[in-house]
Design an enzyme around this catalytic site. Structure first.
Site, PDB file in Angstrom:
ATOM      1  N   HIS A 223       0.710   2.545   1.818  1.00  0.00           N
ATOM      2  CA  HIS A 223       0.324   1.967   0.528  1.00  0.00           C
ATOM      3  C   HIS A 223       0.412   0.445   0.501  1.00  0.00           C
ATOM      4  O   HIS A 223       0.103  -0.182  -0.507  1.00  0.00           O
ATOM      5  CB  HIS A 223       1.146   2.567  -0.613  1.00  0.00           C
ATOM      6  CG  HIS A 223       2.587   2.127  -0.623  1.00  0.00           C
ATOM      7  ND1 HIS A 223       3.509   2.623   0.261  1.00  0.00           N
ATOM      8  CD2 HIS A 223       3.248   1.238  -1.403  1.00  0.00           C
ATOM      9  CE1 HIS A 223       4.688   2.067   0.022  1.00  0.00           C
ATOM     10  NE2 HIS A 223       4.564   1.204  -0.984  1.00  0.00           N
TER      11      HIS A 223
HETATM   12  C1  UD1 Z   1       5.917  -0.394  -5.843  1.00  0.00           C
HETATM   13  C2  UD1 Z   1       6.911  -1.316  -5.175  1.00  0.00           C
HETATM   14  C3  UD1 Z   1       7.050  -0.956  -3.697  1.00  0.00           C
HETATM   15  C4  UD1 Z   1       7.309   0.520  -3.490  1.00  0.00           C
HETATM   16  C5  UD1 Z   1       6.263   1.314  -4.211  1.00  0.00           C
HETATM   17  C6  UD1 Z   1       6.552   2.781  -4.043  1.00  0.00           C
HETATM   18  C7  UD1 Z   1       6.951  -3.595  -6.112  1.00  0.00           C
HETATM   19  C8  UD1 Z   1       6.581  -4.993  -5.851  1.00  0.00           C
HETATM   20  N1  UD1 Z   1       6.472  -2.696  -5.243  1.00  0.00           N
HETATM   21  O1  UD1 Z   1       4.656  -0.738  -5.324  1.00  0.00           O
HETATM   22  O2  UD1 Z   1       8.111  -1.689  -3.151  1.00  0.00           O
HETATM   23  O3  UD1 Z   1       7.287   0.827  -2.110  1.00  0.00           O
HETATM   24  O4  UD1 Z   1       6.266   0.955  -5.606  1.00  0.00           O
HETATM   25  O5  UD1 Z   1       5.754   3.583  -4.798  1.00  0.00           O
HETATM   26  O6  UD1 Z   1       7.643  -3.309  -7.044  1.00  0.00           O
HETATM   27  N2  UD1 Z   1       0.328   3.507 -10.498  1.00  0.00           N
HETATM   28  C9  UD1 Z   1      -0.009   4.739 -11.019  1.00  0.00           C
HETATM   29  N3  UD1 Z   1       1.001   5.532 -11.464  1.00  0.00           N
HETATM   30  C10 UD1 Z   1       2.293   5.155 -11.421  1.00  0.00           C
HETATM   31  C11 UD1 Z   1       2.618   3.893 -10.895  1.00  0.00           C
HETATM   32  C12 UD1 Z   1       1.629   3.090 -10.430  1.00  0.00           C
HETATM   33  O7  UD1 Z   1      -1.161   5.120 -11.062  1.00  0.00           O
HETATM   34  O8  UD1 Z   1       3.172   5.920 -11.853  1.00  0.00           O
HETATM   35  C13 UD1 Z   1      -0.728   2.609  -9.999  1.00  0.00           C
HETATM   36  C14 UD1 Z   1      -0.811   1.326 -10.777  1.00  0.00           C
HETATM   37  O9  UD1 Z   1      -1.671   1.432 -11.820  1.00  0.00           O
HETATM   38  C15 UD1 Z   1      -1.263   0.332  -9.728  1.00  0.00           C
HETATM   39  C16 UD1 Z   1      -0.703   0.873  -8.438  1.00  0.00           C
HETATM   40  O10 UD1 Z   1      -0.358   2.226  -8.673  1.00  0.00           O
HETATM   41  O11 UD1 Z   1      -2.654   0.339  -9.644  1.00  0.00           O
HETATM   42  C17 UD1 Z   1       0.473   0.068  -7.950  1.00  0.00           C
HETATM   43  O12 UD1 Z   1       1.671   0.301  -8.706  1.00  0.00           O
HETATM   44  P1  UD1 Z   1       2.887  -0.772  -8.793  1.00  0.00           P
HETATM   45  O13 UD1 Z   1       4.096  -0.173  -9.376  1.00  0.00           O
HETATM   46  O14 UD1 Z   1       2.368  -1.984  -9.402  1.00  0.00           O
HETATM   47  O15 UD1 Z   1       3.252  -1.144  -7.322  1.00  0.00           O
HETATM   48  P2  UD1 Z   1       3.312  -0.255  -6.025  1.00  0.00           P
HETATM   49  O16 UD1 Z   1       2.210  -0.705  -5.156  1.00  0.00           O
HETATM   50  O17 UD1 Z   1       3.429   1.188  -6.379  1.00  0.00           O
END
Ligand code: UD1
Length: 376
Positions: A223
């Site tokens: 990811h």
């Molecule tokens: C975050 C953490 C990362 C961890 C990862 C595990 C930071 C900087 N990064 O990254 O260290 O390894 O989580 O999962 O905090 N989304 C959903 N549903 C959710 C959560 C997120 O659809 O429940 C989507 C969001 O809309 C976004 C993407 O996933 O488009 C990224 O989510 P985000 O929490 O911003 O960061 P991660 O890349 O998941």
């Protein structure tokens, strides 16, 4: 609303600490701390906690499933921060947590790991003169292109008490001028959770449908932006992975941020099976019985090390070097060309066996609560 001095779950507590959790990799780190606090309370201890979920992860598969499987109580507060750019998300968490602390301050803010919620809440607490404790403090990849590394550095710059997972982390902290009296080498709470649940791991619902056999499949999780954000590079990586697996299935639980680009790929290699993000017990069952794991996550490299499963990390750096020097992990890098020699090594039976790092023994949560109880 809980107050600093009050009754929670019919237990009189005099020192209320905040436990912050926001994203998937936080939940397995807080579970053993909460469990240890409950035991401490049952023995007449004075520490209480308020569980603050920032809402960084909000899907049931990224959040609720972990709470129910790991027996984590419902959060006392959900800040509902949700998704956004790095700054938008961080700002939403900070605003929400500041409002909470202004209304009802706590004695200490305990943050875990390196996600945006970790850094955001540490800043807010410290600016309101509430001491900060950082579980998994001191680890460093040196790679400033990853938001997690910025989060680690900023958090540690304003942390009062460090609960560390390794001697390397201790050394990183002392090298940056932190006094030894603020560093507590306690072990790894993520491994506490793994050991606690090890006998309850269970196969996912698709196990029989995909005819999975022990040590005859791979698990892949990817990811990180460097691997999944460029559709062209990601397509090439997955193709190379499919070929290098020599006909064995690759089970790929798809993180939400990976989903967007994987959908655009035409003609995914036939060995690759995309599945939803897996709950904790099912995911670690898959890892435990896999031939190897291919990942860009940090936590997975620790779990694979403890389970003795070969782990190929598609990153150029790691903040968890003991998984390489002691454990089963190898840094393969982000260039897909590196996959073939590494996989050949694996198929030839030459992968290192590894051993378990010091104090990764299932007692980190207890050690943390013992130290906290003498501190606040
Ligand atoms: C975050 C953490 C990362 C961890 C990862 C595990 C930071 C900087 N990064 O990254 O260290 O390894 O989580 O999962 O905090 N989304 C959903 N549903 C959710 C959560 C997120 O659809 O429940 C989507 C969001 O809309 C976004 C993407 O996933 O488009 C990224 O989510 P985000 O929490 O911003 O960061 P991660 O890349 O998941």
């Amino acid at each position: 609303m809980l107050s600093r001095f009050g009754i929670k779950n019919n237990i009189m507590v005099s020192s209320m600490i905040d436990i912050i959790a926001g994203a998937r990799p936080n939940f397995m780190k807080i579970a053993p701390i909460i469990c240890a606090i409950k035991k401490h309370q049952a023995g007449g201890g004075h520490i209480g906690y308020r569980l603050v979920h920032t809402g960084q992860h909000y899907d049931s598969r990224m959040s609720d499933d972990f709470f129910s499987q790991l027996g984590i109580p419902q959060p006392d507060m959900n800040l509902g921060a949700g998704s956004g750019t790095q700054a938008t998300q961080t700002a939403a968490i900070m605003t929400g947590y500041e409002q909470l602390l202004l209304k009802d301050p706590s004695k200490l803010c305990l943050v875990v790991g390196d996600v945006n919620s970790t850094m955001a809440c540490a800043i807010v607490a410290q600016k309101l003169c509430i001491p900060v404790a950082h579980v998994e403090g001191g680890i460093r990849s040196g790679d400033w292109t990853m938001p997690e590394e910025i989060n680690r550095m900023v958090t540690d710059a304003i942390t009062n008490y460090f609960f560390t997972t390794s001697e390397v982390a201790n050394q990183n902290l002392t090298n940056s001028g932190v006094g030894k009296e603020r560093i507590f080498f306690v072990g790894n709470t993520m491994i506490d959770t793994l050991l606690e649940n090890f006998n309850n791991l269970r196969p996912p619902s698709f196990w029989n449908r995909l005819c999975l056999k022990y040590k005859q499949y791979f698990v892949a999780t990817l990811h990180r932006p460097a691997n999944v954000d460029s559709c062209t590079d990601f397509t090439r990586l997955l193709n190379e992975l499919g070929v290098a697996a020599r006909g064995l299935p690759i089970i790929f639980p798809v993180h939400p941020r990976t989903k967007k680009n994987i959908r655009k790929i035409n003609g995914l290699h036939e060995n690759i099976f995309l599945v939803k993000p897996q709950p904790y017990l099912e995911f670690n069952y898959l890892v435990k019985h896999a031939k190897a794991v291919i990942t860009d996550s940090g936590g997975v490299t620790e779990e694979a090390t403890v389970m003795g499963i070969p782990c190929l990390t598609l990153r150029d750096t790691t903040e968890r070097p003991e998984t390489v020097t002691i454990g089963t992990n190898e840094l393969i890098g982000t260039n897909p060309d590196n996959l073939h020699p590494a996989m050949a090594n694996l198929f030839d039976g030459h992968w290192k066996k590894g051993s378990i790092p010091e104090k990764w023994d299932g007692k980190a949560g207890q050690r943390i609560v013992k130290i906290l109880s003498g501190m606040i």
